[in-house]
Design a protein around this motif. Structure first.
Motif, PDB file in Angstrom:
ATOM      1  N   VAL A 279     -21.453 -66.834   4.944  1.00  0.00           N
ATOM      2  CA  VAL A 279     -21.751 -65.698   4.061  1.00  0.00           C
ATOM      3  C   VAL A 279     -23.113 -65.811   3.363  1.00  0.00           C
ATOM      4  N   ASP A 280     -23.942 -66.785   3.774  1.00  0.00           N
ATOM      5  CA  ASP A 280     -25.324 -66.777   3.265  1.00  0.00           C
ATOM      6  C   ASP A 280     -26.233 -66.020   4.240  1.00  0.00           C
ATOM      7  N   ASP A 281     -26.301 -66.502   5.499  1.00  0.00           N
ATOM      8  CA  ASP A 281     -27.149 -65.785   6.464  1.00  0.00           C
ATOM      9  C   ASP A 281     -26.407 -64.643   7.155  1.00  0.00           C
ATOM     10  N   ASP A 282     -25.079 -64.594   7.010  1.00  0.00           N
ATOM     11  CA  ASP A 282     -24.272 -63.526   7.627  1.00  0.00           C
ATOM     12  C   ASP A 282     -24.612 -63.326   9.104  1.00  0.00           C
ATOM     13  N   ALA A 283     -24.863 -64.415   9.822  1.00  0.00           N
ATOM     14  CA  ALA A 283     -25.372 -64.287  11.192  1.00  0.00           C
ATOM     15  C   ALA A 283     -24.268 -64.145  12.234  1.00  0.00           C
ATOM     16  N   GLY A 284     -23.219 -64.964  12.124  1.00  0.00           N
ATOM     17  CA  GLY A 284     -22.170 -64.908  13.135  1.00  0.00           C
ATOM     18  C   GLY A 284     -22.648 -65.351  14.504  1.00  0.00           C
ATOM     19  N   GLN A 285     -23.423 -66.404  14.580  1.00  0.00           N
ATOM     20  CA  GLN A 285     -24.009 -66.836  15.850  1.00  0.00           C
ATOM     21  C   GLN A 285     -23.783 -68.294  16.181  1.00  0.00           C
TER      22      GLN A 285
END
Ligand code: FAD
Ligand code: AMP
Lengths: 326, 256
Positions: free
Chosen positions: B119-125
């Motif tokens: 939930v900091d970079d919200d990247a999901g990668q």
């Protein structure tokens, strides 16, 4: 490296997704600045015909990628293998895709196979010094960051609905189907279970009406459904409403739910907690209906009504029906 | 069998984000650091299989020295040992995933859980990258899971668009991204917290793990989202306020 920009499109029931078409049009618009040619592709069965629609949006070359192992259902392994095999042959300068549920799943995998970087969930795209610059929200939308991919191809995923659709011109697309060889997928899709009621994908919705804890029961959610129907929109909810069992989790908007990006978001009986805002703060217009004049949601709303939703919603729904049928 | 869990330390979601003067990062002074909420589901998922699969659960985090607090938290919940990977400079998802994958391969884990997104970079990668580097299959978002009788594979439910659920079967090894709804993460018990202090926690250098692999995404500039201009806020007779809203929807923003 070639000078192609590949736009990865998605389709459903033989129709191209609107967000894919928006991305195609956006790429066509940026092509000059990048001195590039845009190609549209779609991975999976039965999308060749659907790809025809890109022609009027300035893209004349489209490819349907097929592979043994691809079926009508999304398979992460097969989609990854098919798209990366094709991209390895084409060697484009950039790959644009949508961060839909499936896009956000397999595009990072494709990027890794191509040994390049992927930027997910961009909400704006510009060109500086011949390179794509993507702006994306971080920290649940509390900050934004501009970033570039230094690897090749530049791969960027864009949140659905951020670009509008320009007027269509007269262009015609030539669609070819290419079959690539892939390793048999390791994942098996045992079953695809549809939602109990068909939930229009919130992440694609143009209009969303959401209810919060104030709804008080699942039965009372009919006030929300009625307004959503009248507006031609989709039903959303806060986590408090989901946790209370008023509505399934698939409807939840926010940090632990869906990130939505509609033209209009109507929050009814929702206080506006930061985690809820995280999911809907990029909505173009926000309406709030809440009986507490100090509810934080009003600080975000373009149009706020302080009052009791149970009195206001039925009147509002009726008036909207009248306007829309006039 | 060994099970790996990937945890990231992130600012608590209620933290007010303040940018540094040069706009290249955030001020960390007043940040309260916590375990990424989705990673709590991952830790819980691993711990629930610890007994049934007689598994050792190894928890990994790539981050600065303070990330040790998050690893201790995972150990207090019940993980068996921890690995912190030190990075001299911030890494992108690609390099992070590569470093974690090499550490996982060295540990002998055959099943890896992580969060569906940090939930900091919200990247999901990162999980997909880890899986690709390891040549393993991955389900990046799962909200239900069970291990097959015979312990030879796993069935997970992957939520897709439109409320659809895809039921996916995988053999081992595999990487699974955990979503809300998968389970209810436990709180560390007091004895758990005491025991965690004695559990092994080793350190590795990302430089050694990466062997020349470098980031491919550069963050150029941070900014704060533009403030919305104050909207109007009305109250009064329901009939009248509803009419004003309808007029606004119809005449000004033209959605109806
Ligand atoms: C890690 C984490 C993740 C989270 N993720 C999410 C998420 O994804 N999505 C999410 O929504 N929340 C999320 N939350 C929860 C969030 O913090 C709030 O608790 C939640 O959003 C509150 O929901 P609400 O606004 O419906 O309820 P409340 O905060 O209880 O607000 C109800 C509102 O209704 C108003 N009201 C009551 N009666 C009426 C009436 N008759 N007419 C008009 N107004 C009325 C009240 O004035 C009040 O403002 C998360 C929390 C955490 C810690
Ligand atoms: N630095 C890290 N250390 C350990 N695990 C991580 C790290 N970054 C990401 N992860 C894992 O990958 C998941 C997805 O992260 P992200 O791709 O950054 O959204 C997280 O929930 C973690 O499980």
């Amino acid at each position: 490296m070639g000078n192609d920009i590949v736009v990865v499109c998605e389709g459903d029931a033989g129709r191209l997704k609107k967000y894919s078409l928006e991305l195609v049009a956006k790429a066509a618009e940026m092509a000059t600045a990048l001195d590039a040619t845009v190609r549209a592709v779609a991975v999976g069965k039965g999308l060749a015909e659907a790809l025809q629609v890109v022609g009027p949006y300035g893209v004349t070359r489209a490819t349907a990628i097929d592979a043994p192992g691809l079926t009508g259902h999304y398979n992460s392994d097969a989609a990854t293998a098919a798209l990366s095999t094709w991209l390895q042959q084409v060697q484009p300068m950039a790959v644009l895709s949508s961060t839909s549920a499936h896009g956000r799943d397999y595009l990072p995998r494709v990027a890794t196979r191509l040994k390049t970087g992927f930027i997910s969930d961009a909400i704006a795209l510009t060109v500086t010094d011949g390179r794509l610059v993507a702006r994306r929200p971080i920290y649940a939308g509390k900050a934004l960051v501009d970033c570039v991919v230094t690897g090749s191809p530049q791969m960027i995923g864009i949140r659905p609905n951020v670009f509008g659709l320009p007027a269509a011109t007269g262009g015609v697309a030539t669609v070819e189907t290419v079959t690539v060889e892939i390793a048999p997928p390791r994942e098996t899709i045992r079953e695809v279970v549809a939602a109990a009621q068909r939930v229009v994908d919130l992440t694609e919705a143009e209009i969303i009406v959401s209810g919060g804890r104030a709804m008080g029961s699942s039965d009372n959610f009919r006030y929300i459904r009625d307004l959503a129907d009248a507006l031609g929109g989709t039903v959303g909810a806060s986590r408090a409403a989901v946790d209370a069992g008023y509505i399934p989790h698939a409807h939840q908007v926010g940090q632990t739910g869906k990130t939505v990006n509609p033209t209009l978001y109507v929050a009814c009986g929702i206080s506006g907690a930061i985690q809820h805002l995280a999911g809907m703060r990029t909505a173009r217009h926000i309406v709030a209906i809440n009986k507490d004049a100090d509810a934080p949601i009003f600080a975000r709303a373009d149009f706020g009504i302080v009052g009791d939703l149970f009195t206001i919603l039925p009147i509002l729904t009726e008036k909207i029906r009248k306007v829309r049928s006039a | 069998m060994k099970i790996g869990v990937l945890v990231k330390q992130v600012p608590d979601t209620a933290t007010k984000i303040v940018l540094t003067a040069n706009g290249r990062g955030i001020e960390e002074g007043n940040v309260k650091w916590v375990m990424n909420p989705y990673d709590e589901y991952a830790v819980e998922a691993a711990l629930r299989l610890q007994g049934p699969l007689s598994a050792e659960v190894v928890v990994f985090s790539l981050g600065p020295a303070r990330a040790v607090e998050t690893l201790r938290m995972a150990l207090a919940m019940g993980c068996d040992r921890a690995v912190r990977i030190h990075a001299e400079t911030p890494l992108d998802a690609f390099a992070t995933g590569n470093a974690l994958a090499v550490a996982i391969a060295a540990s002998g884990c055959e099943l890896v859980f992580g969060g569906k997104q940090a939930v900091d970079d919200d990247a999901g990668q990162v999980l997909q990258i880890v899986a690709e580097v390891l040549h393993w299959p991955v389900v990046s978002v799962a909200n239900q899971l069970h291990v097959h009788a015979g312990n030879d594979g796993i069935t997970v439910h992957r939520p897709a668009a439109g409320g659809v659920t895809e039921v996916v079967e995988l053999g081992f090894p595999a990487v699974i991204g955990c979503d809300k709804g998968l389970n209810t993460p436990r709180y560390p018990s007091l004895p758990g917290i005491m025991k965690a202090k004695q559990k092994p926690l080793t350190e590795q250098q990302s430089r050694d793990l990466l062997g020349g692999v470098s980031p491919h995404v550069v963050l150029q500039q941070f900014s704060l989202p533009p403030d919305r201009p104050a909207g109007r806020k009305i109250t009064g007779d329901p009939e009248n306020v509803a009419q004003q809203l309808v007029d606004w929807l119809h005449n000004e923003i033209k959605v109806i």
